[in-house]
Design an enzyme around this catalytic site. Structure first.
Site, short mmCIF file in Angstrom:
data_model
loop_
_atom_site.label_atom_id
_atom_site.label_comp_id
_atom_site.label_asym_id
_atom_site.label_seq_id
_atom_site.Cartn_x
_atom_site.Cartn_y
_atom_site.Cartn_z
CE LYS A 192 -1.70 2.74 2.90
NZ LYS A 192 -1.67 4.36 2.18
CB CYS B 125 12.96 8.71 8.77
SG CYS B 125 13.76 7.64 7.56
CD GLU C 19 10.19 12.42 11.92
OE1 GLU C 19 9.20 11.90 12.02
OE2 GLU C 19 11.22 11.85 11.33
CD GLU D 101 13.09 3.89 7.89
OE1 GLU D 101 12.94 4.90 8.76
OE2 GLU D 101 13.05 4.18 6.70
CB SER E 62 4.20 8.92 11.73
OG SER E 62 3.07 8.38 11.72
CB THR E 63 6.90 7.47 16.20
OG1 THR E 63 8.57 7.02 15.58
CG2 THR E 63 7.04 6.45 17.52
CD GLU E 64 0.09 10.12 15.52
OE1 GLU E 64 0.68 11.13 14.83
OE2 GLU E 64 -1.21 10.60 15.55
P1 NAP Z 1 2.13 8.27 8.19
O1 NAP Z 1 0.61 8.51 8.68
O2 NAP Z 1 2.75 7.38 9.33
O3 NAP Z 1 1.93 7.35 6.90
C1 NAP Z 1 2.58 6.44 6.71
C2 NAP Z 1 2.01 5.34 5.76
O4 NAP Z 1 1.16 4.80 6.54
C3 NAP Z 1 1.10 5.61 4.56
O5 NAP Z 1 1.10 4.82 3.46
C4 NAP Z 1 -0.36 5.84 5.39
O6 NAP Z 1 -1.50 5.97 4.43
C5 NAP Z 1 -0.39 4.80 6.06
N1 NAP Z 1 -1.09 4.73 7.46
C6 NAP Z 1 -1.60 5.84 8.20
N2 NAP Z 1 -2.46 5.67 8.99
C7 NAP Z 1 -2.56 4.33 9.03
C8 NAP Z 1 -3.22 3.14 9.89
N3 NAP Z 1 -3.98 3.63 10.91
N4 NAP Z 1 -2.95 1.78 9.72
C9 NAP Z 1 -2.10 1.69 8.58
N5 NAP Z 1 -1.52 2.18 7.66
C10 NAP Z 1 -1.53 3.60 8.13
O7 NAP Z 1 2.85 9.45 7.88
P2 NAP Z 1 2.33 10.99 7.35
O8 NAP Z 1 0.87 11.32 7.99
O9 NAP Z 1 2.26 10.67 5.61
O10 NAP Z 1 3.29 11.94 7.86
C11 NAP Z 1 3.11 12.35 9.19
C12 NAP Z 1 4.76 12.31 9.67
O11 NAP Z 1 5.09 10.94 9.76
C13 NAP Z 1 5.69 13.04 9.14
O12 NAP Z 1 5.51 14.41 9.46
C14 NAP Z 1 6.93 12.60 9.47
O13 NAP Z 1 7.15 13.06 10.69
C15 NAP Z 1 6.56 11.15 9.60
N6 NAP Z 1 7.00 10.37 8.72
C16 NAP Z 1 7.98 9.58 8.70
C17 NAP Z 1 8.34 8.89 7.67
C18 NAP Z 1 9.78 7.85 7.56
O14 NAP Z 1 10.54 7.67 6.67
N7 NAP Z 1 10.08 7.34 8.48
C19 NAP Z 1 7.80 8.88 6.36
C20 NAP Z 1 6.88 9.88 6.22
C21 NAP Z 1 6.33 10.41 7.29
P3 NAP Z 1 -1.76 7.34 3.97
O15 NAP Z 1 -0.73 7.71 3.05
O16 NAP Z 1 -3.01 7.27 3.46
O17 NAP Z 1 -2.01 8.36 5.34
#
Ligand code: NAP
Ligand code: MG
Length: 501
Positions: A199, A308, A405, A274, A253-255
């Site tokens: 995905k 990241c 972050e 990761e 994200s860690t969240e």
């Molecule tokens: P994110 O929500 O953690 O998204 C990463 C992936 O997880 C996306 O494919 C996302 O889908 C999916 N996802 C979101 N909620 C989910 C759930 N409940 N169950 C399963 N999969 C889920 O990150 P983001 O909202 O795009 O970015 C927010 C923050 O995350 C950034 O500001 C940054 O701090 C951090 N981040 C970290 C990395 C890294 O490389 N470690 C990369 C991106 C972001 P959707 O695209 O539909 O949300």
């Protein structure tokens, strides 16, 4: 100030690809979502819709998992020799390499990054990852083990281990390096003999969908790789919770990583994560300062800080603090911010309106708490999601801009007085992904490298990635390692076989 956008000729294959609504790949076929729904993906340089994409949800994930299950349990994939598997992965690398311009353009359109960067880094690194992993397909070996069973005196045994693929893998990837993250995930899964439901991120589904076409062209059997775009809360959550999935691999994200762990508990699927970072980048007064300043700039401004491992906490030894901040701020001011397709652009827009708001919100909070910007500090008005490369000083270690972050081009420059005083501050974060050290004293560098709680430490360099170098986090930056031979541990499991002779 706004961003001037001039019409730029784009790669014709990429423009063809975005000219029609894109379907999802399930069981070797391109299909609409079961619900018939689509969602838009945007061009962050303009805020305009680029393409409509099939919106996967629980029903589509279920079909994709069933296809991956069949392909793993009884399909031709499970009967291929390791060499045949490796050749397919290599073939995929060759096909990707033949389409560098098209993939680089899709990345730039969908994510915003400069085309020059996508062409030089994202696509070639993805090609290299597939090649590196193709080589591993034939090298996943077990061992023979001499055993000494105390309660069967005189008996002889032949005991050995097999390294087997874990099975059906769900892979959820982010938007910062859309193609490369797909390659980091698919490469080891395919080399190990797993099947996959991937995905991509909602912001950047295009390159993964185009890669799905190349996967079919390379000759992978139906159902080995399924690509289901959609939202995290629906498609992603359904994949993480699915009880026919054996393992989930997540980057983001860690969240959300914590949500994945909860969702995976239902069938106790294996989990690798990761996650985020707040990486310390340490400049000592004995460093080659020109190199260190350039390195500090690329540590935070590469990919617009949407890394990241971004070096977002810059610790500088006090006697050279002013000089480093001045040099870094001068570099930040010289960065050309503009559309990624423009060849003179160094830094493109952030990936989305939401990400722009997030970064601007951190800037406001930082300033309200007393931080000062020696360069940048604001969003750039007009179309698109542009923000100025920003250097913050006068921060305190407890501030949000130092602890959390930001995932944007914002660095906090912080003075320190000695390695002893620095170390606990550098480690004072819930994250532990990466760290940088700049010094000519190589003993000091290695001593500090050993003490930093981070999965990667760069000495006199930053952001150096290679398919053979393991990458991943200590503490809340994740579980497991991507790349290198370490990642294969995440996609294989060991079977012990014991025969009485
Ligand atoms: P994110 O929500 O953690 O998204 C990463 C992936 O997880 C996306 O494919 C996302 O889908 C999916 N996802 C979101 N909620 C989910 C759930 N409940 N169950 C399963 N999969 C889920 O990150 P983001 O909202 O795009 O970015 C927010 C923050 O995350 C950034 O500001 C940054 O701090 C951090 N981040 C970290 C990395 C890294 O490389 N470690 C990369 C991106 C972001 P959707 O695209 O539909 O949300
Ligand atoms: Mg997009």
């Amino acid at each position: 100030m706004g961003i001037a956008v001039s019409p730029i000729q784009i790669d014709s294959n990429a423009s063809d690809f975005i000219s029609k609504p894109r379907k999802m790949l399930i069981d070797g076929k391109w299909v609409n979502a079961a619900s018939g729904k689509t969602f838009p993906t945007y061009n962050p340089a303009t805020g305009e819709v680029l393409a409509q994409v099939a919106e996967g949800d629980r029903a589509d994930i279920d079909l994709a998992v069933q296809a991956a299950r069949r392909a793993f349990d009884s399909g031709p994939w499970s009967r291929l020799t390791p060499s045949e598997r490796g050749k397919l992965v290599w073939k995929l690398a060759d096909l990707l390499e033949e389409h560098i311009e098209e993939f680089a353009t899709l990345e730039t359109l969908d994510n915003g990054k400069p085309l020059t960067v996508a062409r030089a880094a994202d696509v070639p690194l993805a090609v290299d990852m597939f090649r590196y992993m193709a080589g591993w397909a034939t090298k996943l070996e077990g061992t023979t083990i001499p055993i000494s069973v105390p309660y069967t005196p005189g008996a002889q045994y032949h005991a050995y281990t097999l390294r087997e693929p874990v099975g059906v893998v769900g892979q959820i990837i982010p938007w910062n390096f859309p193609l490369l993250m797909a390659a980091w995930k698919l490469g080891p899964a395919l080399a190990s003999g797993c099947t996959v439901v991937l995905k991509p991120a909602e912001q950047t589904p295009l390159s993964a969908l185009r890669l799905g076409e190349l996967i079919m062209e390379a000759g992978f059997p139906d159902g080995v790789v399924n690509v289901v775009p959609g939202y995290g809360e629906t498609a992603g959550a359904a994949l993480a919770a699915h009880d026919q999935v054996d393992k989930i691999a997540f980057t983001g994200s860690t969240e959300v990583g914590k949500l994945i762990v909860h969702a995976a508990a239902g069938n106790l699927k294996k989990v690798s994560l990761e996650l985020g970072g707040k990486s310390p980048n340490v400049v000592f007064k004995d460093a080659d300062l020109d190199t260190a300043i350039a390195g500090a700039a690329s540590a935070i401004f590469f990919n617009h800080g949407q890394c990241c491992c971004a070096g977002s906490r810059l610790y500088v030894e006090r006697p050279v603090f002013d000089q480093v901040v001045e040099g870094l701020s001068a570099k930040a001011k010289k960065i050309n911010v503009g559309p990624g397709l423009d060849p003179t652009t160094h830094m493109g827009p952030l990936v989305s309106e939401e990400q722009l708001q997030r970064v601007c919100n951190y800037l406001e909070i930082g300033m309200a708490e007393g931080a000062k910007a020696t360069s940048g500090g604001r969003k750039i008005g007009g179309k698109g999601y542009f923000v100025e490369p920003t250097v913050l000083v006068d921060t305190k270690d407890y501030m949000k801009v130092v602890q959390e972050e930001i995932f944007g081009p914002v660095v906090a420059a912080i003075p320190f007085d000695s390695p002893e005083e620095l170390l606990p501050r550098a480690n004072d974060t819930v994250y532990g992904l990466a760290a940088g050290i700049w010094t000519k004293d190589i003993s000091k560098a290695h001593r500090l490298a050993a003490s930093l709680r981070a999965g990667t430490v760069w000495i006199n360099c930053y952001n150096i990635f290679d398919a053979s170098l393991p990458f991943g986090g200590y503490k809340q930056s994740g579980w497991g390692r991507e790349m290198g031979k370490d990642v294969l541990e995440l996609y294989t499991q060991t079977k012990a076989v014991c025969a009485r002779l």
